[in-house]
Motif scaffolding. Sequence first.
Motif, PDB file in Angstrom:
ATOM      1  N   ASP A  77      -6.601  11.502  78.342  1.00  0.00           N
ATOM      2  CA  ASP A  77      -6.091  10.138  78.230  1.00  0.00           C
ATOM      3  C   ASP A  77      -6.956   9.153  79.014  1.00  0.00           C
ATOM      4  O   ASP A  77      -7.414   9.456  80.113  1.00  0.00           O
ATOM      5  CB  ASP A  77      -4.647  10.073  78.754  1.00  0.00           C
ATOM      6  CG  ASP A  77      -3.683  10.895  77.905  1.00  0.00           C
ATOM      7  OD1 ASP A  77      -3.941  11.019  76.684  1.00  0.00           O
ATOM      8  OD2 ASP A  77      -2.705  11.426  78.458  1.00  0.00           O
ATOM      9  N   ASN A  78      -7.155   7.973  78.407  1.00  0.00           N
ATOM     10  CA  ASN A  78      -7.836   6.873  79.087  1.00  0.00           C
ATOM     11  C   ASN A  78      -9.173   7.322  79.689  1.00  0.00           C
ATOM     12  O   ASN A  78      -9.423   7.210  80.887  1.00  0.00           O
ATOM     13  CB  ASN A  78      -6.932   6.288  80.180  1.00  0.00           C
ATOM     14  CG  ASN A  78      -7.450   4.964  80.717  1.00  0.00           C
ATOM     15  OD1 ASN A  78      -8.153   4.220  80.032  1.00  0.00           O
ATOM     16  ND2 ASN A  78      -7.106   4.676  81.962  1.00  0.00           N
ATOM     17  N   ILE A  79     -10.059   7.817  78.855  1.00  0.00           N
ATOM     18  CA  ILE A  79     -11.336   8.385  79.302  1.00  0.00           C
ATOM     19  C   ILE A  79     -12.183   7.331  80.004  1.00  0.00           C
ATOM     20  O   ILE A  79     -12.424   6.247  79.466  1.00  0.00           O
ATOM     21  CB  ILE A  79     -12.103   8.973  78.104  1.00  0.00           C
ATOM     22  CG1 ILE A  79     -11.317  10.152  77.496  1.00  0.00           C
ATOM     23  CG2 ILE A  79     -13.497   9.444  78.523  1.00  0.00           C
ATOM     24  CD1 ILE A  79     -11.897  10.679  76.212  1.00  0.00           C
ATOM     25  N   LEU A  80     -12.585   7.619  81.232  1.00  0.00           N
ATOM     26  CA  LEU A  80     -13.418   6.735  82.059  1.00  0.00           C
ATOM     27  C   LEU A  80     -12.827   5.330  82.172  1.00  0.00           C
ATOM     28  O   LEU A  80     -13.545   4.338  82.311  1.00  0.00           O
ATOM     29  CB  LEU A  80     -14.850   6.660  81.497  1.00  0.00           C
ATOM     30  CG  LEU A  80     -15.616   7.986  81.413  1.00  0.00           C
ATOM     31  CD1 LEU A  80     -16.977   7.772  80.769  1.00  0.00           C
ATOM     32  CD2 LEU A  80     -15.764   8.618  82.797  1.00  0.00           C
ATOM     33  N   GLY A  81     -11.488   5.265  82.097  1.00  0.00           N
ATOM     34  CA  GLY A  81     -10.804   3.993  82.241  1.00  0.00           C
ATOM     35  C   GLY A  81     -11.009   3.032  81.089  1.00  0.00           C
ATOM     36  O   GLY A  81     -10.746   1.832  81.213  1.00  0.00           O
ATOM     37  N   SER A  82     -11.439   3.556  79.952  1.00  0.00           N
ATOM     38  CA  SER A  82     -11.795   2.695  78.809  1.00  0.00           C
ATOM     39  C   SER A  82     -10.619   2.364  77.906  1.00  0.00           C
ATOM     40  O   SER A  82     -10.722   1.488  77.048  1.00  0.00           O
ATOM     41  CB  SER A  82     -12.860   3.400  77.966  1.00  0.00           C
ATOM     42  OG  SER A  82     -12.308   4.580  77.379  1.00  0.00           O
ATOM     43  N   GLY A  83      -9.533   3.104  78.057  1.00  0.00           N
ATOM     44  CA  GLY A  83      -8.417   2.952  77.142  1.00  0.00           C
ATOM     45  C   GLY A  83      -8.495   3.874  75.940  1.00  0.00           C
ATOM     46  O   GLY A  83      -7.539   4.001  75.179  1.00  0.00           O
ATOM     47  N   PHE A  84      -9.637   4.517  75.748  1.00  0.00           N
ATOM     48  CA  PHE A  84      -9.809   5.477  74.649  1.00  0.00           C
ATOM     49  C   PHE A  84      -9.360   6.857  75.102  1.00  0.00           C
ATOM     50  O   PHE A  84      -9.730   7.329  76.189  1.00  0.00           O
ATOM     51  CB  PHE A  84     -11.266   5.518  74.206  1.00  0.00           C
ATOM     52  CG  PHE A  84     -11.578   6.635  73.242  1.00  0.00           C
ATOM     53  CD1 PHE A  84     -11.032   6.648  71.959  1.00  0.00           C
ATOM     54  CD2 PHE A  84     -12.412   7.686  73.617  1.00  0.00           C
ATOM     55  CE1 PHE A  84     -11.308   7.682  71.071  1.00  0.00           C
ATOM     56  CE2 PHE A  84     -12.702   8.718  72.738  1.00  0.00           C
ATOM     57  CZ  PHE A  84     -12.144   8.717  71.460  1.00  0.00           C
ATOM     58  N   SER A  85      -8.561   7.511  74.272  1.00  0.00           N
ATOM     59  CA  SER A  85      -8.062   8.856  74.581  1.00  0.00           C
ATOM     60  C   SER A  85      -8.484   9.824  73.483  1.00  0.00           C
ATOM     61  O   SER A  85      -8.500   9.471  72.296  1.00  0.00           O
ATOM     62  CB  SER A  85      -6.529   8.841  74.698  1.00  0.00           C
ATOM     63  OG  SER A  85      -6.107   7.976  75.741  1.00  0.00           O
ATOM     64  N   PHE A  86      -8.817  11.039  73.893  1.00  0.00           N
ATOM     65  CA  PHE A  86      -9.213  12.068  72.929  1.00  0.00           C
ATOM     66  C   PHE A  86      -8.872  13.434  73.504  1.00  0.00           C
ATOM     67  O   PHE A  86      -9.254  13.764  74.633  1.00  0.00           O
ATOM     68  CB  PHE A  86     -10.712  11.991  72.633  1.00  0.00           C
ATOM     69  CG  PHE A  86     -11.171  12.938  71.548  1.00  0.00           C
ATOM     70  CD1 PHE A  86     -11.015  12.601  70.208  1.00  0.00           C
ATOM     71  CD2 PHE A  86     -11.758  14.153  71.867  1.00  0.00           C
ATOM     72  CE1 PHE A  86     -11.429  13.466  69.203  1.00  0.00           C
ATOM     73  CE2 PHE A  86     -12.180  15.026  70.868  1.00  0.00           C
ATOM     74  CZ  PHE A  86     -12.019  14.684  69.530  1.00  0.00           C
ATOM     75  N   GLN A  87      -8.138  14.211  72.736  1.00  0.00           N
ATOM     76  CA  GLN A  87      -7.761  15.570  73.131  1.00  0.00           C
ATOM     77  C   GLN A  87      -8.569  16.567  72.301  1.00  0.00           C
ATOM     78  O   GLN A  87      -8.799  16.344  71.109  1.00  0.00           O
ATOM     79  CB  GLN A  87      -6.261  15.809  72.912  1.00  0.00           C
ATOM     80  CG  GLN A  87      -5.352  14.813  73.611  1.00  0.00           C
ATOM     81  CD  GLN A  87      -5.441  14.881  75.128  1.00  0.00           C
ATOM     82  OE1 GLN A  87      -5.802  15.916  75.694  1.00  0.00           O
ATOM     83  NE2 GLN A  87      -5.103  13.778  75.790  1.00  0.00           N
ATOM     84  N   LEU A  88      -8.997  17.644  72.944  1.00  0.00           N
ATOM     85  CA  LEU A  88      -9.810  18.651  72.262  1.00  0.00           C
ATOM     86  C   LEU A  88      -9.253  20.038  72.533  1.00  0.00           C
ATOM     87  O   LEU A  88      -8.898  20.366  73.674  1.00  0.00           O
ATOM     88  CB  LEU A  88     -11.259  18.573  72.746  1.00  0.00           C
ATOM     89  CG  LEU A  88     -12.270  19.548  72.132  1.00  0.00           C
ATOM     90  CD1 LEU A  88     -12.321  19.392  70.617  1.00  0.00           C
ATOM     91  CD2 LEU A  88     -13.651  19.324  72.737  1.00  0.00           C
ATOM     92  N   HIS A  89      -9.172  20.839  71.482  1.00  0.00           N
ATOM     93  CA  HIS A  89      -8.595  22.174  71.591  1.00  0.00           C
ATOM     94  C   HIS A  89      -9.516  23.193  70.912  1.00  0.00           C
ATOM     95  O   HIS A  89     -10.083  22.910  69.855  1.00  0.00           O
ATOM     96  CB  HIS A  89      -7.221  22.225  70.926  1.00  0.00           C
ATOM     97  CG  HIS A  89      -6.310  21.118  71.333  1.00  0.00           C
ATOM     98  ND1 HIS A  89      -5.606  21.123  72.518  1.00  0.00           N
ATOM     99  CD2 HIS A  89      -6.009  19.943  70.712  1.00  0.00           C
ATOM    100  CE1 HIS A  89      -4.893  20.007  72.608  1.00  0.00           C
ATOM    101  NE2 HIS A  89      -5.127  19.275  71.529  1.00  0.00           N
ATOM    102  N   ASN A  90      -9.639  24.363  71.511  1.00  0.00           N
ATOM    103  CA  ASN A  90     -10.344  25.467  70.873  1.00  0.00           C
ATOM    104  C   ASN A  90      -9.348  26.304  70.081  1.00  0.00           C
ATOM    105  O   ASN A  90      -8.203  26.490  70.499  1.00  0.00           O
ATOM    106  CB  ASN A  90     -11.021  26.363  71.911  1.00  0.00           C
ATOM    107  CG  ASN A  90     -12.219  25.701  72.554  1.00  0.00           C
ATOM    108  OD1 ASN A  90     -13.071  25.145  71.864  1.00  0.00           O
ATOM    109  ND2 ASN A  90     -12.304  25.744  73.874  1.00  0.00           N
ATOM    110  N   ALA A  91      -9.793  26.823  68.953  1.00  0.00           N
ATOM    111  CA  ALA A  91      -8.992  27.751  68.159  1.00  0.00           C
ATOM    112  C   ALA A  91      -9.921  28.862  67.703  1.00  0.00           C
ATOM    113  O   ALA A  91     -11.099  28.622  67.443  1.00  0.00           O
ATOM    114  CB  ALA A  91      -8.380  27.049  66.949  1.00  0.00           C
TER     115      ALA A  91
END
Length: 432
Positions: free
Chosen positions: A150-164
């Motif tokens: 969440d909130n990557i580098l304080g930018s407001g952009f969030s991205f979640q990553l999962h391995n399968a």
Amino acid sequence: MSKQAIMAGLDGDRTWRLADYVARGGYAALRKILTQPMTPDEVIAEVKLSGLRGRGGAGFPTGIKWGFMPKNYSGDKYVVCNSDEGEPGTFKDRDILRYNPHSLIEGMIIAGYAMGAKAGYNYIHGEIWSVYERCEEAIEEARAAGFLGDNILGSGFSFQLHNAHGYGAYICGEETALLESLEGKKGQPRFKPPFPASYGLYGKPTTINNTETFASVPYIIREGGQNFLEIGLPNNGGCKLFSVSGHVNNPGNFEVPLGTPFEVLLEMAGGMRGGKKLKAVIPGGSSAPVLPAEIIMNTNMDYDSIAKAGSMLGSGAVIVMDETVCMVRALERLSWFYHEESCGQCTPCREGTGWLYRVIHRIEHGQGRPEDLDLLLNVSDNISGRTICALGDAAAMPVKSFVTHFRAEFEHHIQHKQCLVGGKAHAHAKAA
């Protein structure tokens, strides 16, 4: 600095962690797009400029593919990495995951930003479990450092990553079968259209790229698309990893600019093992048409040059065969693989791959008939283009190319009931 110290510094088993990646410029591209900032359209434009083409086999321009993702869609969108490396002869992606996993993670985050996706999945071949575990550690490192979540580098952009992880099914390397597997269903290809960009994972817009493709993105954003393009050739930007195996002295992965002559790549791999003469090369993984020595030795390693020579760059898996190889036996082994790995959904592939294997098997074992060669070509033509996915074509193309380029060797097997190579009467079959 001693040679030992230099080699230790290049040891991917010791330098895969976040601190090492950041020390060599890692996550600078992510900082660049989030803090300057770059708009998503600017990121996609840079990828288009780079000439980056999909490194998994099809070679489709990556920037154009990213542009297919609908911009005004208000629901969830996904980015998926195809790390289900199952093409025989291919072993490059697992080395990226093993020795430089953060390059993939950063590339997927940038892709998510560019396409408005807030979640991604990395589908890893199930037979490389230790690599999967390492990727899990790398994701946790990135998340703890604020590069992921969440909130990557304080930018407001969030991205979640999962391995399968998969379970080693070759068919799950096909992008829609991969999506089916991710959803917990049987890994079988989907009918297209609709394409994943409009109806992908969980029915949402999805973009799927190969491991090496995503791992190339941070360099493009950090150094510029023009810089990446100039490393290679027009329409063939950048470097490419080639997995060289077979009858060479130094098999392994070699990263070279696209457009590098095959002869140079062969030298990098130590040349022909035992001083033997080169006979043939499969330049892009087992599904790519084989090329005789006289063709491949005058060919450059890029998408367009290999296509002009009559084959495909594919995954970049270069299988080298010397003068001792029985081409009938080699094709028998390849055809068995595709027969075994067909998911069985399409009749031409389910039945046709079995026909191909059985006919080649009888030729190899001294029971071939003169009409078998035309039968092989006919069956191949009746498989190609008649299946939901490309596995049918992948089974047919080697057959057509082996028979076309080495027909005399197949005819010798049929007529004399023995190999043309060495004149042995199927000693390998009897030994088996």
